[in-house]
Design a protein around this motif. Structure first.
Motif, mmCIF file in Angstrom:
data_model
loop_
_atom_site.group_PDB
_atom_site.id
_atom_site.type_symbol
_atom_site.label_atom_id
_atom_site.label_comp_id
_atom_site.label_asym_id
_atom_site.label_seq_id
_atom_site.Cartn_x
_atom_site.Cartn_y
_atom_site.Cartn_z
ATOM 1 N N GLY A 112 0.915 -1.165 0.063
ATOM 2 C CA GLY A 112 0.115 -0.190 -0.059
ATOM 3 C C GLY A 112 0.927 1.217 0.106
ATOM 4 N N PRO A 113 0.161 2.353 -0.246
ATOM 5 C CA PRO A 113 0.796 3.535 -0.120
ATOM 6 C C PRO A 113 1.427 4.408 1.120
ATOM 7 C CG PRO A 113 -1.470 3.961 -0.666
ATOM 8 C CD PRO A 113 -1.322 2.581 -0.306
ATOM 9 N N MET A 114 2.090 5.028 1.042
ATOM 10 C CA MET A 114 2.568 5.866 2.336
ATOM 11 C C MET A 114 2.360 7.282 2.235
ATOM 12 S SD MET A 114 6.677 4.379 2.830
ATOM 13 C CE MET A 114 6.731 5.618 4.078
ATOM 14 N N PRO A 115 2.415 7.914 3.465
ATOM 15 C CA PRO A 115 1.932 9.485 3.182
ATOM 16 C C PRO A 115 2.782 10.233 2.514
ATOM 17 C CG PRO A 115 1.578 8.576 5.490
ATOM 18 C CD PRO A 115 2.323 7.592 4.556
ATOM 19 N N SER A 116 2.442 11.382 1.798
ATOM 20 C CA SER A 116 3.230 12.307 1.187
ATOM 21 C C SER A 116 2.767 13.621 1.697
ATOM 22 C CB SER A 116 3.420 11.974 -0.091
ATOM 23 O OG SER A 116 4.281 13.127 -0.435
ATOM 24 N N ILE A 117 3.025 14.327 2.667
ATOM 25 C CA ILE A 117 2.516 15.517 3.298
ATOM 26 C C ILE A 117 3.472 16.765 2.964
ATOM 27 C CG2 ILE A 117 1.757 16.481 5.306
ATOM 28 C CD1 ILE A 117 1.507 13.751 6.568
ATOM 29 N N ASN A 118 3.001 17.564 2.509
ATOM 30 C CA ASN A 118 3.611 18.946 2.166
ATOM 31 C C ASN A 118 3.100 20.235 2.938
ATOM 32 O OD1 ASN A 118 5.410 20.792 0.852
ATOM 33 N ND2 ASN A 118 4.010 21.093 -0.953
ATOM 34 N N LEU A 119 4.022 20.782 3.754
ATOM 35 C CA LEU A 119 3.364 21.887 4.561
ATOM 36 C C LEU A 119 3.952 23.074 4.024
ATOM 37 C CD1 LEU A 119 3.881 20.453 8.176
ATOM 38 C CD2 LEU A 119 1.791 20.333 6.882
ATOM 39 N N THR A 120 3.107 24.149 3.664
ATOM 40 C CA THR A 120 3.732 25.464 3.052
ATOM 41 C C THR A 120 3.282 26.500 4.266
ATOM 42 O OG1 THR A 120 1.656 25.564 1.997
ATOM 43 C CG2 THR A 120 3.494 24.761 0.991
ATOM 44 N N PHE A 121 4.349 27.406 4.436
ATOM 45 C CA PHE A 121 4.174 28.311 5.461
ATOM 46 C C PHE A 121 5.299 29.418 5.302
ATOM 47 C CE2 PHE A 121 7.052 24.870 6.844
ATOM 48 C CZ PHE A 121 8.175 25.578 6.807
ATOM 49 N N ARG A 122 5.068 30.548 6.083
ATOM 50 C CA ARG A 122 6.225 31.675 6.104
ATOM 51 C C ARG A 122 6.674 31.668 7.695
ATOM 52 N NH1 ARG A 122 2.566 36.321 4.588
ATOM 53 N NH2 ARG A 122 1.039 34.926 5.168
ATOM 54 N N ILE A 123 7.728 32.205 7.885
ATOM 55 C CA ILE A 123 8.283 32.427 9.179
ATOM 56 C C ILE A 123 7.601 33.674 9.707
ATOM 57 C CG2 ILE A 123 10.636 32.945 10.486
ATOM 58 C CD1 ILE A 123 12.254 31.622 8.336
ATOM 59 N N ALA A 124 7.005 33.455 11.074
ATOM 60 C CA ALA A 124 6.194 34.456 11.525
ATOM 61 C C ALA A 124 6.749 35.706 11.761
ATOM 62 C CB ALA A 124 5.412 33.695 12.697
ATOM 63 N N ALA A 125 8.096 35.440 12.294
ATOM 64 C CA ALA A 125 8.869 36.826 12.580
ATOM 65 C C ALA A 125 9.362 37.595 11.350
ATOM 66 C CB ALA A 125 10.282 36.284 13.452
ATOM 67 N N GLU A 126 9.175 37.077 10.119
ATOM 68 C CA GLU A 126 9.652 37.881 9.045
ATOM 69 C C GLU A 126 8.740 37.224 7.676
ATOM 70 O OE1 GLU A 126 13.496 39.666 6.788
ATOM 71 O OE2 GLU A 126 13.684 38.749 8.982
ATOM 72 N N PRO A 127 7.490 37.204 7.779
ATOM 73 C CA PRO A 127 6.703 36.670 6.685
ATOM 74 C C PRO A 127 7.233 37.385 5.311
ATOM 75 C CG PRO A 127 5.333 37.603 8.285
ATOM 76 C CD PRO A 127 6.737 38.156 8.837
ATOM 77 N N ALA A 128 7.789 38.482 4.972
ATOM 78 C CA ALA A 128 8.118 39.083 3.817
ATOM 79 C C ALA A 128 9.138 38.337 3.289
ATOM 80 C CB ALA A 128 8.301 40.547 3.815
ATOM 81 N N LEU A 129 9.867 37.478 4.076
ATOM 82 C CA LEU A 129 11.099 36.764 3.592
ATOM 83 C C LEU A 129 10.635 35.736 2.357
ATOM 84 C CD1 LEU A 129 14.068 36.547 3.889
ATOM 85 C CD2 LEU A 129 13.611 34.655 5.698
ATOM 86 N N GLY A 130 9.427 35.295 2.538
ATOM 87 C CA GLY A 130 9.022 34.330 1.374
ATOM 88 C C GLY A 130 8.629 33.282 1.817
#
Length: 320
Positions: free
Chosen positions: A129-147
């Motif tokens: 059977g298959p395994m999980p493939s999880i992708n979390l996307t986010f910005r660093i809270a202290a400097e969101p404009a960084l990307g």
């Protein structure tokens, strides 16, 4: 700025390669192609930018000293997951646990995966059977404009957490302040072996303005990365057995009576200082958790022998 319009500037990792061997880390590793982003992440999270020699296509890496990073996640779509079974020529099976996601002619049809996560895990371990493939996307809270950043994992623990995570992100109703943590797990196997490893955990804290945008700094410097043994089979990747154990997290509790009995058998006048010195040597090793468990077993055996000797002497004083 929403997640969909944020330019992705780098990746977070929980491990790297060292001389071709997998290495588990005690703190987050970051990779990027932008040297300015690498320098800024190092300033925010600790560590030094350096050429990426730990695996991956991006040119620069930073071995941070943070096991917890405060991030902004923009809604439930920031936690994307699928189930994938890979073959020699690519993906054999891709679904969301209930319906096929590919190929196009099967999309939307029942995939046949077990409904219980436990049964899915067993099937994946057996190569069926298959395994999980999880992708979390986010910005660093202290400097969101960084990307934007992303973190990919096959963690079954995080897969089990995903329904609660997406519900919590939905309730915030916008950018959510979260802690992305490499949580230490310590347990003893049925065979009596002590095992430590790190698992990714996401904790939703609330909306900006109600939560501090910078996580508290670590209480002490993170220990240097401890190399883990190469994984023997692909199906073991979801649950590596790794023994990196920070000094501030694991401790050893040795009974005082046990020490005195062991000291009598060894003829030691000050058992506490002897054991403290021995533990200090063990704690500095990279596999301290296993060695501490072994040391405790030895002390218990010595104490048992001492107890038997005392019992024999009481029964027959001539044995003294």
């Amino acid at each position: 700025m929403t997640q969909s319009t944020t330019v992705q500037v780098g990746r977070f990792h929980t491990g790297r390669l060292a001389e071709g061997r997998p290495q588990a880390l005690n703190a987050w590793r970051f990779t990027t192609d932008d040297p300015e982003v690498a320098a800024r992440v190092a300033a925010l999270l600790g560590g030094q930018p350096q050429p990426n020699e730990g695996g991956g296509a991006l040119a620069h890496e930073v071995l941070t000293n943070r096991e917890r990073v405060r991030v902004l996640m923009d809604g439930p779509d920031a936690a994307a997951a699928r189930m994938v079974l890979w073959g020699c020529e690519g993906i054999i099976h891709e679904c969301d646990g209930f319906e096929f996601l590919s190929p196009e002619e099967k999309m939307g049809q029942p995939c046949g995966c077990p409904s219980r996560l436990k049964d899915r895990k067993t099937a994946a371990r057996d190569g069926r059977g298959p395994m999980p493939s999880i992708n979390l996307t986010f910005r660093i809270a202290a400097e969101p404009a960084l990307g934007g950043f992303h973190f990919m994992t096959g963690s079954w623990e995080l897969a089990a957490q995903l329904p609660d995570l997406t519900d919590a992100l939905e309730r915030v109703g916008g950018p959510a302040v979260c802690d992305l943590t490499m949580e230490l797990v310590v347990f003893t196997t049925k065979a009596g072996r002590s095992v430590c490893y790190r698992r990714p955990v996401v904790t939703v804290l609330g909306s900006p303005g109600t939560v501090a945008l910078e996580a508290p700094p670590p209480t002490s410097p993170s220990p240097s990365p401890a190399p883990s043994a190469p994984r023997r089979r692909a199906r073991d990747r979801a649950e590596p057995s790794v023994q990196p154990t920070p000094e501030r997290t694991c401790s050893v509790d040795v009974d005082a009576v046990l020490l005195r009995r062991a000291a009598q058998a060894l003829g030691i006048s000050d058992p506490q200082e002897i054991v403290v010195a021995a533990l200090s040597e063990v704690v500095t090793s990279q596999q301290r958790a296993m060695e501490l468990a072994r040391l405790r077993e030895h002390v218990e055996r010595i104490a048992a022998i001492a107890g038997q000797a005392q019992a024999l002497q009481s029964a027959d004083p001539s044995l003294a």
